[in-house]
Design an enzyme around this catalytic site. Sequence first.
Site, PDB file in Angstrom:
ATOM      1  N   ASN A  55       0.847  -1.186   0.000  1.00  0.00           N
ATOM      2  CA  ASN A  55       0.000   0.000   0.000  1.00  0.00           C
ATOM      3  C   ASN A  55       0.892   1.248   0.000  1.00  0.00           C
ATOM      4  OD1 ASN A  55      -2.712   1.385   0.459  1.00  0.00           O
ATOM      5  ND2 ASN A  55      -1.388   2.303   1.981  1.00  0.00           N
ATOM      6  N   GLU A  56       0.710   2.095  -1.023  1.00  0.00           N
ATOM      7  CA  GLU A  56       1.318   3.428  -1.064  1.00  0.00           C
ATOM      8  C   GLU A  56       2.814   3.445  -0.680  1.00  0.00           C
ATOM      9  OE1 GLU A  56      -1.103   6.006   1.313  1.00  0.00           O
ATOM     10  OE2 GLU A  56      -2.856   5.773   0.040  1.00  0.00           O
TER      11      GLU A  56
ATOM     12  N   GLU B 252      -8.804   2.991  -2.738  1.00  0.00           N
ATOM     13  CA  GLU B 252      -9.223   3.903  -1.661  1.00  0.00           C
ATOM     14  C   GLU B 252      -9.752   5.211  -2.233  1.00  0.00           C
ATOM     15  OE1 GLU B 252      -6.358   4.807   1.408  1.00  0.00           O
ATOM     16  OE2 GLU B 252      -5.653   2.741   1.449  1.00  0.00           O
TER      17      GLU B 252
ATOM     18  N   TRP C  91     -12.535   4.355   1.466  1.00  0.00           N
ATOM     19  CA  TRP C  91     -11.754   4.434   2.713  1.00  0.00           C
ATOM     20  C   TRP C  91     -12.559   5.295   3.664  1.00  0.00           C
ATOM     21  CZ3 TRP C  91      -7.676   1.825   4.529  1.00  0.00           C
ATOM     22  CH2 TRP C  91      -7.253   2.239   5.817  1.00  0.00           C
TER      23      TRP C  91
ATOM     24  N   GLU D 292      -5.881   7.132  12.330  1.00  0.00           N
ATOM     25  CA  GLU D 292      -5.392   7.818  11.137  1.00  0.00           C
ATOM     26  C   GLU D 292      -3.948   8.265  11.323  1.00  0.00           C
ATOM     27  OE1 GLU D 292      -6.315   7.952   8.139  1.00  0.00           O
ATOM     28  OE2 GLU D 292      -4.815   9.392   7.474  1.00  0.00           O
TER      29      GLU D 292
HETATM   30  O1  LIG Z   1      -5.344   9.169   4.848  1.00  0.00           O
HETATM   31  C1  LIG Z   1      -6.375   8.275   4.606  1.00  0.00           C
HETATM   32  C2  LIG Z   1      -5.791   6.941   4.133  1.00  0.00           C
HETATM   33  N1  LIG Z   1      -4.924   7.159   2.990  1.00  0.00           N
HETATM   34  N2  LIG Z   1      -4.324   6.007   2.453  1.00  0.00           N
HETATM   35  C3  LIG Z   1      -3.695   5.094   3.421  1.00  0.00           C
HETATM   36  C4  LIG Z   1      -4.565   4.873   4.650  1.00  0.00           C
HETATM   37  O2  LIG Z   1      -3.870   4.078   5.600  1.00  0.00           O
HETATM   38  C5  LIG Z   1      -4.995   6.211   5.229  1.00  0.00           C
HETATM   39  O3  LIG Z   1      -5.768   6.038   6.406  1.00  0.00           O
END
Ligand SMILES: OC[C@H]1NNC[C@@H](O)[C@@H]1O
Length: 446
Positions: free
Chosen positions: A165-166, A352, A398, A405
């Site tokens: 993820n990211e 997301e 999401w 968070e």
């Molecule tokens: O900031 C909101 C979302 N963004 N992408 C990754 C997630 O883990 C975050 O909660």
Amino acid sequence: MVKLVFPKDFLWGTATASYQIEGAWNEDGKGESTWDRFSHTPGAIYQNQNGDVACDHYHRYEEDVKLMAEIGLKAYRFSISWPRIFPEGRGKINPKGVSFYERLINKLLEKNIKPAITLYHWDLPQALEDKGGWLNRDTAKYFSEYASFIFYKFGDMVPIWITLNEPFVNAFLGYAWGWHAPGKKDLKGAFVAGHNLLLAHGLAVQAYKEGGYNGNIGITINVAAVYPYTNSEEDLRAVQVQDAFENRWFIEPIFRKKYPEVIWKILEKNYLSFDFPISDFDIISSPIDFLGINYYTRNIVAHDESNKFLGLKRIEGPNERTEMGWEIYPDGLYDILIQLYRDYKIPIYITENGAAYNDKLENGKVEDNKRIEYLREHIKRAYFAIRDGVDLRGYFIWSLMDNFEWAHGYSKRFGIIYVDYDTQKRILKDSAYFYKKVIEENGIEE
Ligand SMILES: OC[C@H]1NNC[C@@H](O)[C@@H]1O
């Protein structure tokens, strides 16, 4: 009102991540993660909050799956906590950790909800961080060992797999700017960490394909559509640089076996370039079945020579923003989908999309009309992208429920389910009932 009806098998889901919802941080044999360590560091997180308990999903997963079924989800994206499986990152396996995910997956399948598993959503085993974490090339190999075990256990039960993820957020917020675990501040290190994350991704894809599993595997990249502040040559170039850095840095190696030239030249100029075997790109570019994108907002950029790295600055957009301070710009979702599909011609999932608002529980209800509006407008852009040729396979909100968070702790609520953290009570927000209707009708009013 025109009804915008999505393709028959379009996958409507929600997304979460292990550290943000599970809790049970040191229970049943789970090893410490970098996020356990980081959130226990005074001053790292809003009001020194942490994910020790979070939404207590580790103990409440059956109730949560029932709520997913009540909403009518077709799929549920969640991540596996690597240290819950391998407490030290490799070697000894924790059977109670394996059993938790087996029970969760079986519950989802019982309710005809497709599991979509993210193998890594930032909670690296601390034992591996102690050996250099993503700065250590060996971590990529350890990741492929972990992935191979997970595929062996669940590969025949789970149709959708996301390796990382990211990686941009993990590499730069974690290793360059210190806002995320492991809290390092070394820009060159962040690029090295990013490379090793990509290598890990490629090795896991190879393991999945060699295993002959019949599902699909991809990666999830955070993207923000980029626009120029003015149409000057300089601002148009700033768009190219920002797009290459934040959107394409982790995509181009996968589809084009190289890093974006414009950024690599900036690294060389700033003595940030790093060495690696060019054959890494053969591994990193192992063919994937889909691209996952996380979209929240856009970027507006202008030339700014005082920024010695990228030579640009971000300009605040004119539209309303969410609680994260992110401008609401649904057209950016349409634009980025068109751009990415034009360039890579690969099936896409929106893994997301969602909004944080300061939700209030009143008389047992949460009237989150702003979130409904945000979701409606972005779902409409997803429809228009499909209409205009994008092979878009699904949309994951999401998030399923309010959760931790990251550096903001529990101060930002993204869920379509409200969590009362004092009692762990779950309450469906109005947006959950909105989404239930979208799923039932497989579409939305224009
Ligand atoms: O900031 C909101 C979302 N963004 N992408 C990754 C997630 O883990 C975050 O909660």
